[in-house]
Design a protein around this motif. Structure first.
Motif, PDB file in Angstrom:
ATOM      1  N   SER A 108      76.817  70.475  56.544  1.00 50.93           N
ATOM      2  CA  SER A 108      76.454  71.452  55.529  1.00 50.93           C
ATOM      3  C   SER A 108      75.431  70.848  54.583  1.00 50.93           C
ATOM      4  O   SER A 108      75.511  69.671  54.231  1.00 50.93           O
ATOM      5  CB  SER A 108      77.711  71.846  54.751  1.00 50.93           C
ATOM      6  OG  SER A 108      77.454  72.880  53.850  1.00 50.93           O
ATOM      7  N   GLU A 109      74.477  71.671  54.188  1.00 51.93           N
ATOM      8  CA  GLU A 109      73.520  71.291  53.155  1.00 51.93           C
ATOM      9  C   GLU A 109      73.745  72.266  52.001  1.00 51.93           C
ATOM     10  O   GLU A 109      73.638  73.482  52.177  1.00 51.93           O
ATOM     11  CB  GLU A 109      72.096  71.366  53.681  1.00 51.93           C
ATOM     12  CG  GLU A 109      71.120  70.661  52.788  1.00 51.93           C
ATOM     13  CD  GLU A 109      69.707  70.620  53.350  1.00 51.93           C
ATOM     14  OE1 GLU A 109      68.890  69.926  52.758  1.00 51.93           O
ATOM     15  OE2 GLU A 109      69.424  71.299  54.363  1.00 51.93           O
ATOM     16  N   ARG A 161      73.641  73.549  47.796  1.00 53.34           N
ATOM     17  CA  ARG A 161      73.098  73.563  46.429  1.00 53.34           C
ATOM     18  C   ARG A 161      74.177  74.156  45.541  1.00 53.34           C
ATOM     19  O   ARG A 161      74.645  75.279  45.780  1.00 53.34           O
ATOM     20  CB  ARG A 161      71.827  74.383  46.313  1.00 53.34           C
ATOM     21  CG  ARG A 161      71.263  74.347  44.893  1.00 53.34           C
ATOM     22  CD  ARG A 161      69.928  75.049  44.700  1.00 53.34           C
ATOM     23  NE  ARG A 161      69.288  75.488  45.907  1.00 53.34           N
ATOM     24  CZ  ARG A 161      69.056  76.771  46.214  1.00 53.34           C
ATOM     25  NH1 ARG A 161      69.419  77.727  45.409  1.00 53.34           N
ATOM     26  NH2 ARG A 161      68.461  77.099  47.342  1.00 53.34           N
ATOM     27  N   SER A 199      77.940  64.247  49.602  1.00 53.48           N
ATOM     28  CA  SER A 199      77.057  64.276  48.434  1.00 53.48           C
ATOM     29  C   SER A 199      76.544  62.904  48.019  1.00 53.48           C
ATOM     30  O   SER A 199      76.296  62.667  46.849  1.00 53.48           O
ATOM     31  CB  SER A 199      77.760  64.942  47.248  1.00 53.48           C
ATOM     32  OG  SER A 199      78.219  66.216  47.611  1.00 53.48           O
ATOM     33  N   VAL A 205      70.507  60.537  49.368  1.00 52.05           N
ATOM     34  CA  VAL A 205      69.740  60.968  50.537  1.00 52.05           C
ATOM     35  C   VAL A 205      68.336  60.392  50.420  1.00 52.05           C
ATOM     36  O   VAL A 205      67.700  60.507  49.376  1.00 52.05           O
ATOM     37  CB  VAL A 205      69.663  62.511  50.618  1.00 52.05           C
ATOM     38  CG1 VAL A 205      68.755  62.948  51.749  1.00 52.05           C
ATOM     39  CG2 VAL A 205      71.055  63.100  50.788  1.00 52.05           C
ATOM     40  N   ARG A 249      62.169  68.683  52.178  1.00 54.65           N
ATOM     41  CA  ARG A 249      63.483  69.256  51.932  1.00 54.65           C
ATOM     42  C   ARG A 249      63.645  69.558  50.460  1.00 54.65           C
ATOM     43  O   ARG A 249      62.929  69.014  49.628  1.00 54.65           O
ATOM     44  CB  ARG A 249      64.604  68.335  52.427  1.00 54.65           C
ATOM     45  CG  ARG A 249      64.758  67.042  51.668  1.00 54.65           C
ATOM     46  CD  ARG A 249      65.932  66.196  52.144  1.00 54.65           C
ATOM     47  NE  ARG A 249      67.191  66.884  52.039  1.00 54.65           N
ATOM     48  CZ  ARG A 249      67.960  66.882  50.942  1.00 54.65           C
ATOM     49  NH1 ARG A 249      67.579  66.214  49.875  1.00 54.65           N
ATOM     50  NH2 ARG A 249      69.095  67.536  50.921  1.00 54.65           N
ATOM     51  N   ARG A 296      69.561  69.935  47.108  1.00 52.31           N
ATOM     52  CA  ARG A 296      70.631  70.179  48.079  1.00 52.31           C
ATOM     53  C   ARG A 296      71.270  68.852  48.502  1.00 52.31           C
ATOM     54  O   ARG A 296      70.594  67.851  48.664  1.00 52.31           O
ATOM     55  CB  ARG A 296      70.093  70.942  49.280  1.00 52.31           C
ATOM     56  CG  ARG A 296      69.621  72.351  48.866  1.00 52.31           C
ATOM     57  CD  ARG A 296      68.973  73.096  49.984  1.00 52.31           C
ATOM     58  NE  ARG A 296      69.900  73.690  50.915  1.00 52.31           N
ATOM     59  CZ  ARG A 296      70.514  74.858  50.740  1.00 52.31           C
ATOM     60  NH1 ARG A 296      70.310  75.549  49.645  1.00 52.31           N
ATOM     61  NH2 ARG A 296      71.318  75.343  51.656  1.00 52.31           N
ATOM     62  N   GLN A 297      72.579  68.887  48.663  1.00 49.53           N
ATOM     63  CA  GLN A 297      73.360  67.714  49.049  1.00 49.53           C
ATOM     64  C   GLN A 297      73.880  67.902  50.471  1.00 49.53           C
ATOM     65  O   GLN A 297      74.080  69.028  50.920  1.00 49.53           O
ATOM     66  CB  GLN A 297      74.544  67.546  48.098  1.00 49.53           C
ATOM     67  CG  GLN A 297      74.160  67.456  46.657  1.00 49.53           C
ATOM     68  CD  GLN A 297      75.367  67.572  45.742  1.00 49.53           C
ATOM     69  OE1 GLN A 297      76.516  67.662  46.176  1.00 49.53           O
ATOM     70  NE2 GLN A 297      75.114  67.567  44.442  1.00 49.53           N
ATOM     71  N   PHE A 298      74.124  66.795  51.157  1.00 51.07           N
ATOM     72  CA  PHE A 298      74.671  66.849  52.513  1.00 51.07           C
ATOM     73  C   PHE A 298      76.168  66.573  52.497  1.00 51.07           C
ATOM     74  O   PHE A 298      76.645  65.704  51.759  1.00 51.07           O
ATOM     75  CB  PHE A 298      74.019  65.798  53.416  1.00 51.07           C
ATOM     76  CG  PHE A 298      72.657  66.181  53.880  1.00 51.07           C
ATOM     77  CD1 PHE A 298      72.492  67.065  54.940  1.00 51.07           C
ATOM     78  CD2 PHE A 298      71.533  65.657  53.272  1.00 51.07           C
ATOM     79  CE1 PHE A 298      71.235  67.427  55.363  1.00 51.07           C
ATOM     80  CE2 PHE A 298      70.269  66.013  53.693  1.00 51.07           C
ATOM     81  CZ  PHE A 298      70.114  66.893  54.738  1.00 51.07           C
ATOM     82  N   ARG A 322      74.645  77.442  50.745  1.00 49.16           N
ATOM     83  CA  ARG A 322      74.655  76.399  51.770  1.00 49.16           C
ATOM     84  C   ARG A 322      74.202  76.910  53.125  1.00 49.16           C
ATOM     85  O   ARG A 322      74.168  78.100  53.399  1.00 49.16           O
ATOM     86  CB  ARG A 322      76.049  75.814  51.927  1.00 49.16           C
ATOM     87  CG  ARG A 322      77.002  76.773  52.623  1.00 49.16           C
ATOM     88  CD  ARG A 322      78.233  76.076  53.091  1.00 49.16           C
ATOM     89  NE  ARG A 322      79.155  77.050  53.664  1.00 49.16           N
ATOM     90  CZ  ARG A 322      80.437  76.895  53.719  1.00 49.16           C
ATOM     91  NH1 ARG A 322      80.985  75.808  53.233  1.00 49.16           N
ATOM     92  NH2 ARG A 322      81.206  77.807  54.273  1.00 49.16           N
ATOM     93  N   THR A 323      73.888  75.933  53.965  1.00 48.07           N
ATOM     94  CA  THR A 323      73.789  76.147  55.404  1.00 48.07           C
ATOM     95  C   THR A 323      74.985  75.413  55.997  1.00 48.07           C
ATOM     96  O   THR A 323      75.448  74.415  55.445  1.00 48.07           O
ATOM     97  CB  THR A 323      72.487  75.579  56.002  1.00 48.07           C
ATOM     98  OG1 THR A 323      72.433  74.163  55.751  1.00 48.07           O
ATOM     99  CG2 THR A 323      71.264  76.260  55.395  1.00 48.07           C
TER     100      THR A 323
END
Length: 99
Positions: free
Chosen positions: A7-8, A10, A39, A42, A49, A53-55, A88-89
């Motif tokens: 997931s990415e 925000r 989070s 990165v 990118r 946004r956090q991974f 998110r994605t």
């Protein structure tokens, strides 16, 4: 084979994100998942990118368990906060087997 939920994210609401995270984390643990990335820092190496946004990467024992978690009543409780708390994605990816 392990499966990964990637997931990415925000964060949209700093107060509501705690409600989502607490419920999501408990449901992930219940269904055999574990956080690999949550989070952390990165470093962009190629491409572009959104830096806001956090991974998050979660490993499950297999794809069936990842799907079971996603459809579970425990995770549904977290999803009640999702749209207000974060954008998110989300993708599921099958890992590679040993050997």
């Amino acid at each position: 084979m392990p499966a990964y939920v990637i997931s990415e994210v925000r964060i949209l609401d700093e107060d509501l994100i705690h409600n989502y995270r607490d419920r999501a984390a408990a449901s992930i643990e219940k269904y055999g998942g574990r956080y690999l990335v949550r989070s952390g820092a990165v470093e962009l190496v190629e491409g572009e990118r959104d830096r806001d946004r956090q991974f998050i990467i979660v490993e499950f024992p297999d794809m069936a368990k990842a799907r079971e978690w996603y459809r579970s009543p425990e995770y549904a409780a977290a999803l009640e906060f999702r749209y207000a708390a974060l954008d998110r994605t989300l993708v599921f990816a099958e890992g590679v087997g040993e050997g």
